[in-house]
Scaffold this active site. Structure first.
Site, PDB file in Angstrom:
ATOM      1  N   GLU A   2      -2.046 -11.491 -17.819  1.00  9.39           N
ATOM      2  CA  GLU A   2      -1.055 -10.930 -18.784  1.00  9.39           C
ATOM      3  C   GLU A   2      -1.596  -9.525 -19.415  1.00  9.39           C
ATOM      4  O   GLU A   2      -2.652  -9.431 -19.787  1.00  9.39           O
ATOM      5  CB  GLU A   2      -0.343 -11.800 -19.601  1.00  9.39           C
ATOM      6  CG  GLU A   2       0.721 -12.559 -19.048  1.00  9.39           C
ATOM      7  CD  GLU A   2       2.019 -11.845 -19.249  1.00  9.39           C
ATOM      8  OE1 GLU A   2       2.147 -10.595 -18.976  1.00  9.39           O
ATOM      9  OE2 GLU A   2       3.082 -12.674 -19.186  1.00  9.39           O
ATOM     10  N   ASP A   3      -0.549  -8.553 -19.595  1.00  9.25           N
ATOM     11  CA  ASP A   3      -0.889  -7.438 -20.157  1.00  9.25           C
ATOM     12  C   ASP A   3      -0.857  -7.604 -21.687  1.00  9.25           C
ATOM     13  O   ASP A   3      -1.490  -7.446 -22.694  1.00  9.25           O
ATOM     14  CB  ASP A   3      -0.198  -6.289 -19.717  1.00  9.25           C
ATOM     15  CG  ASP A   3       1.526  -6.414 -19.818  1.00  9.25           C
ATOM     16  OD1 ASP A   3       1.805  -7.507 -19.892  1.00  9.25           O
ATOM     17  OD2 ASP A   3       2.124  -5.598 -19.543  1.00  9.25           O
ATOM     18  N   ASP A  61       4.021 -11.070 -26.515  1.00 12.32           N
ATOM     19  CA  ASP A  61       4.591 -10.813 -27.812  1.00 12.32           C
ATOM     20  C   ASP A  61       5.657 -11.972 -28.339  1.00 12.32           C
ATOM     21  O   ASP A  61       4.965 -12.929 -29.265  1.00 12.32           O
ATOM     22  CB  ASP A  61       5.518  -9.414 -27.868  1.00 12.32           C
ATOM     23  CG  ASP A  61       6.338  -9.307 -26.711  1.00 12.32           C
ATOM     24  OD1 ASP A  61       6.891 -10.256 -26.228  1.00 12.32           O
ATOM     25  OD2 ASP A  61       6.546  -8.049 -26.381  1.00 12.32           O
ATOM     26  N   PHE A  76       5.474  -0.922 -30.997  1.00  7.41           N
ATOM     27  CA  PHE A  76       5.895  -0.771 -29.488  1.00  7.41           C
ATOM     28  C   PHE A  76       4.610  -0.355 -29.100  1.00  7.41           C
ATOM     29  O   PHE A  76       4.311   0.940 -29.224  1.00  7.41           O
ATOM     30  CB  PHE A  76       7.094  -0.011 -29.205  1.00  7.41           C
ATOM     31  CG  PHE A  76       7.518  -0.460 -27.703  1.00  7.41           C
ATOM     32  CD1 PHE A  76       8.575  -1.387 -27.728  1.00  7.41           C
ATOM     33  CD2 PHE A  76       7.046   0.445 -26.567  1.00  7.41           C
ATOM     34  CE1 PHE A  76       8.845  -1.751 -26.149  1.00  7.41           C
ATOM     35  CE2 PHE A  76       7.512   0.158 -25.380  1.00  7.41           C
ATOM     36  CZ  PHE A  76       8.361  -0.930 -25.212  1.00  7.41           C
ATOM     37  N   ARG A 134       2.748   4.017 -18.175  1.00  5.64           N
ATOM     38  CA  ARG A 134       1.883   2.832 -17.605  1.00  5.64           C
ATOM     39  C   ARG A 134       0.287   3.423 -17.290  1.00  5.64           C
ATOM     40  O   ARG A 134      -0.467   2.721 -17.196  1.00  5.64           O
ATOM     41  CB  ARG A 134       2.536   2.219 -16.418  1.00  5.64           C
ATOM     42  CG  ARG A 134       3.936   1.372 -16.504  1.00  5.64           C
ATOM     43  CD  ARG A 134       4.410   0.428 -15.299  1.00  5.64           C
ATOM     44  NE  ARG A 134       5.475  -0.102 -15.431  1.00  5.64           N
ATOM     45  CZ  ARG A 134       5.578  -1.101 -15.917  1.00  5.64           C
ATOM     46  NH1 ARG A 134       4.670  -1.871 -16.671  1.00  5.64           N
ATOM     47  NH2 ARG A 134       6.941  -1.714 -16.015  1.00  5.64           N
TER      48      ARG A 134
END
Length: 184
Positions: free
Chosen positions: A103-104, A107, A156, A169
């Site tokens: 996973e990046d 949250d 964010f 990205r």
């Protein structure tokens, strides 16, 4: 693309390209130790995990195969909707396999919690999670994550696979996005 290309859209760089590399080196060493003598099915969660999975896989010495899933609980906004859809399922049967989800970022944990339950229902030998980033203050559900790169604040973040509305990205670093970008 670099920090200067972002102009006022970038609030702060949280992790440099070098720090990301060091973090992935540390994670790969632990994964190799934990999976010694086993083969891993490394599962990337599209689209954000592309960079993490590519760079992590090249650091691993453990035998592995790869597959991808695409799940969504996001629209073009900044918050998880909590409703999960499979956009692309695995091509591989995971019965009896050691699955490691790359996973990046984690949250709220809502999407990952759903994904773990879905994959565990397919009878794998094991399912673990490796994530580059985690926002502990944003968690809505507790998710067991075996390998965490860095905890970041509940802001964010973009770069290194993470986007806002499909942009940013390709940044080689992770940074926080200025509020004026997503409050338009």
């Amino acid at each position: 693309m670099d920090a200067t290309d972002m102009g006022s859209d970038l609030k702060e760089v949280l992790l440099t390209e070098e720090q990301i590399g060091s973090t992935l080196d540390r994670m790969a060493a632990q994964i190799d130790a934990d999976y010694q003598g086993k083969e891993i099915l490394l599962v990337g969660v599209l689209k954000g995990a592309v960079m993490v999975m590519a760079d992590l896989s090249r650091r691993l010495h453990t035998n592995l195969t790869m597959d991808w899933m695409a799940v969504s609980s996001y629209g073009s906004g900044t918050k998880s909707s909590g409703v999960v859809r499979i956009l692309k399922d695995l091509d591989t049967d995971i019965d009896g396999k050691h699955v490691l989800i790359a996973e990046d970022i984690i949250d709220s944990g809502l999407t990952l919690s759903w994904l773990l339950a879905n994959l565990r229902s397919r009878n794998p030998a094991s399912v673990k999670v490796a994530t580059l980033l985690r926002k502990p203050d944003a968690a809505k559900v507790e998710v067991d994550v075996a390998y965490v790169g860095v905890d970041v604040p509940s802001e964010f973040v973009v770069g290194y696979g993470l986007d806002y509305d499909g942009r940013y990205r390709n940044l080689p670093f992770v940074g926080t996005l200025a509020e004026h970008v997503y409050q338009r």
